[in-house]
Motif scaffolding. Structure first.
Motif, short mmCIF file in Angstrom:
data_model
loop_
_atom_site.label_atom_id
_atom_site.label_comp_id
_atom_site.label_asym_id
_atom_site.label_seq_id
_atom_site.Cartn_x
_atom_site.Cartn_y
_atom_site.Cartn_z
N THR A 148 0.85 -1.18 0.00
CA THR A 148 0.00 0.00 0.00
C THR A 148 0.89 1.23 0.00
OG1 THR A 148 -1.67 -1.17 1.30
CG2 THR A 148 -1.85 1.22 1.24
N HIS A 149 0.50 2.24 -0.72
CA HIS A 149 1.25 3.49 -0.72
C HIS A 149 1.44 3.96 0.72
CE1 HIS A 149 2.12 7.79 -1.16
NE2 HIS A 149 2.54 7.49 -2.37
N GLU A 150 2.63 4.47 1.02
CA GLU A 150 2.99 4.81 2.40
C GLU A 150 2.05 5.81 3.04
OE1 GLU A 150 6.88 6.42 2.46
OE2 GLU A 150 6.41 8.07 1.10
N ARG A 151 1.44 6.70 2.26
CA ARG A 151 0.53 7.68 2.83
C ARG A 151 -0.78 7.06 3.30
NH1 ARG A 151 1.31 13.01 1.10
NH2 ARG A 151 -0.49 13.53 2.40
N LEU A 152 -1.08 5.84 2.84
CA LEU A 152 -2.36 5.22 3.15
C LEU A 152 -2.23 3.96 4.00
CD1 LEU A 152 -4.16 5.61 -0.30
CD2 LEU A 152 -4.50 6.98 1.76
N ARG A 153 -1.02 3.66 4.44
CA ARG A 153 -0.85 2.49 5.29
C ARG A 153 -1.53 2.69 6.63
NH1 ARG A 153 5.55 2.03 3.82
NH2 ARG A 153 5.24 1.42 1.64
N GLY A 154 -2.13 1.62 7.13
CA GLY A 154 -2.83 1.70 8.40
C GLY A 154 -4.23 2.24 8.31
N THR A 155 -4.74 2.44 7.09
CA THR A 155 -6.09 2.99 6.91
C THR A 155 -7.10 1.94 6.49
OG1 THR A 155 -5.67 3.59 4.60
CG2 THR A 155 -5.11 5.24 6.27
N GLY A 156 -6.69 0.67 6.38
CA GLY A 156 -7.61 -0.40 5.99
C GLY A 156 -7.70 -0.63 4.50
N VAL A 157 -6.87 0.07 3.71
CA VAL A 157 -6.95 -0.08 2.26
C VAL A 157 -6.60 -1.50 1.84
CG1 VAL A 157 -5.92 0.64 0.06
CG2 VAL A 157 -6.49 2.35 1.79
N PHE A 158 -5.50 -2.04 2.39
CA PHE A 158 -5.11 -3.39 1.96
C PHE A 158 -6.15 -4.42 2.38
CE2 PHE A 158 -3.21 -7.53 2.43
CZ PHE A 158 -2.71 -7.72 1.15
N SER A 159 -6.71 -4.30 3.57
CA SER A 159 -7.72 -5.25 4.02
C SER A 159 -8.91 -5.27 3.06
CB SER A 159 -8.19 -4.90 5.44
OG SER A 159 -7.14 -5.00 6.36
N THR A 160 -9.29 -4.08 2.58
CA THR A 160 -10.41 -4.00 1.65
C THR A 160 -10.02 -4.57 0.29
OG1 THR A 160 -11.07 -1.96 2.79
CG2 THR A 160 -12.17 -2.45 0.72
N LEU A 161 -8.79 -4.33 -0.15
CA LEU A 161 -8.32 -4.91 -1.41
C LEU A 161 -8.28 -6.43 -1.31
CD1 LEU A 161 -7.09 -4.72 -4.24
CD2 LEU A 161 -4.85 -4.36 -3.16
N PHE A 162 -7.84 -6.95 -0.18
CA PHE A 162 -7.82 -8.40 0.02
C PHE A 162 -9.24 -8.96 -0.05
CE2 PHE A 162 -8.26 -11.97 3.02
CZ PHE A 162 -7.42 -12.88 2.43
N ALA A 163 -10.20 -8.29 0.62
CA ALA A 163 -11.59 -8.75 0.58
C ALA A 163 -12.13 -8.73 -0.85
CB ALA A 163 -12.46 -7.87 1.48
N ASP A 164 -11.76 -7.71 -1.61
CA ASP A 164 -12.18 -7.62 -3.01
C ASP A 164 -11.61 -8.79 -3.81
OD1 ASP A 164 -12.96 -6.09 -5.62
OD2 ASP A 164 -10.81 -6.45 -5.81
N ALA A 165 -10.33 -9.12 -3.57
CA ALA A 165 -9.71 -10.24 -4.28
C ALA A 165 -10.38 -11.56 -3.92
CB ALA A 165 -8.21 -10.30 -3.95
N MET A 166 -10.79 -11.69 -2.66
CA MET A 166 -11.47 -12.91 -2.25
C MET A 166 -12.85 -13.01 -2.91
SD MET A 166 -9.36 -14.55 -0.45
CE MET A 166 -8.22 -13.82 -1.66
N ARG A 167 -13.54 -11.89 -3.04
CA ARG A 167 -14.84 -11.91 -3.73
C ARG A 167 -14.66 -12.31 -5.18
NH1 ARG A 167 -15.84 -7.36 -0.44
NH2 ARG A 167 -15.10 -5.96 -2.08
N ALA A 168 -13.63 -11.76 -5.83
CA ALA A 168 -13.36 -12.12 -7.23
C ALA A 168 -13.02 -13.61 -7.33
CB ALA A 168 -12.22 -11.28 -7.77
N GLY A 169 -12.25 -14.11 -6.38
CA GLY A 169 -11.91 -15.53 -6.36
C GLY A 169 -13.12 -16.41 -6.14
N GLU A 170 -14.04 -15.94 -5.30
CA GLU A 170 -15.25 -16.71 -5.03
C GLU A 170 -16.10 -16.82 -6.29
OE1 GLU A 170 -18.06 -19.01 -3.23
OE2 GLU A 170 -16.06 -18.47 -2.52
N LEU A 171 -16.16 -15.76 -7.07
CA LEU A 171 -16.90 -15.82 -8.32
C LEU A 171 -16.27 -16.84 -9.26
CD1 LEU A 171 -17.60 -12.02 -8.99
CD2 LEU A 171 -19.23 -13.75 -8.22
N ASN A 172 -14.93 -16.87 -9.32
CA ASN A 172 -14.25 -17.85 -10.15
C ASN A 172 -14.52 -19.27 -9.67
OD1 ASN A 172 -13.15 -15.86 -11.76
ND2 ASN A 172 -11.29 -15.69 -10.54
N SER A 173 -14.57 -19.45 -8.34
CA SER A 173 -14.84 -20.77 -7.78
C SER A 173 -16.24 -21.24 -8.14
CB SER A 173 -14.69 -20.72 -6.25
OG SER A 173 -13.37 -20.41 -5.89
#
Length: 236
Positions: A148-173
């Motif tokens: 995550t860009h250093e200015r946005l670390r600790g703001t939950g951005v990566f957690s949300t990106l991970f959740a988005d990737a899991m949703r995309a993976g679930e659709l593929n499954s």
């Protein structure tokens, strides 16, 4: 400093309103923005593997990111992007059933970018590094290049990106299940032992530590000691 972006001055401080983000598959045109982020995800690892200054590592990653194939390809990555479509977080998903060509492709990309002599040395160091950061098996999907860009670390951005990737993976499954194809992929990632902050984040996301397979190679710096984590499901 390696995750800095030349346009960062237009982004708000954390004390101001949060940046509105959208999540999408990466594109070839994201190479310039994503390469510094990917490098920031493994500064020590890339430094050991490539043995080049940071700028050269980032230039290579941008070159390889624009390729349609390989572990650095934009096709393997998802990003969080600002309203003006500037990527500020990234992760890669490597399905072990489709990574058999990764090593030859990386060798090709290295040779095209660095030349044969430097490539040979890089590949030899890569073999040592892979003893610690092994490729995914056919029953695993490896998450990598998490940054995550250093200015946005600790703001939950990566957690949300991970959740988005899991949703995309679930659709593929679901698509594979509809065609009668089994989908029992183990979701794994690697984190440096010294990276306590990232380790804590992954534990909060539901990852658990797997037993170590082998001792650290004597040819690998101690600072590159890693642990492999498996996703056990979202923590309650």
């Amino acid at each position: 400093m390696y995750a800095e972006d030349p346009a960062r001055e237009v982004w708000p401080d954390r004390e101001q309103e949060p940046v509105a983000l959208r999540f999408r598959a990466a594109r070839a045109g994201d190479a310039e923005a994503c390469a510094p982020l990917i490098f920031a995800s493994g500064v020590r690892e890339f430094g050991f593997f490539l043995g080049e200054p940071a700028d050269a590592c980032i230039e290579f990653l941008a070159f390889a990111f624009a390729s349609k194939l390989g572990r650095f390809s934009y096709r393997r990555h998802r990003v969080a992007a600002t309203e003006d479509d500037q990527p500020v977080a990234v992760l890669a998903l490597h399905d072990g059933r489709h990574t058999w060509f990764d090593d030859p492709h990386v060798a090709l990309m290295l040779m095209l970018f660095f030349g044969l002599r430097r490539t040979v040395r890089m590949l030899l160091r890569g073999l040592v590094l892979e003893s610690e950061l092994s490729a995914p098996t056919s029953s695993q999907t490896l998450i990598a290049h998490c940054a995550t860009h250093e200015r946005l670390r600790g703001t939950g951005v990566f957690s949300t990106l991970f959740a988005d990737a899991m949703r995309a993976g679930e659709l593929n499954s679901q698509t594979r299940a509809a065609h009668g194809e089994p989908d029992r992929q183990q979701l794994v990632l690697d984190v440096l032992v010294s990276n306590k902050r990232a380790y804590a984040l992954y534990r909060r996301l539901g990852f658990v530590e797997l037993p170590r397979r082998a001792p650290l190679s004597a040819r690998l710096p101690r600072e590159l000691e890693s642990v492999r984590l498996e996703w056990a499901g979202r923590n309650k």
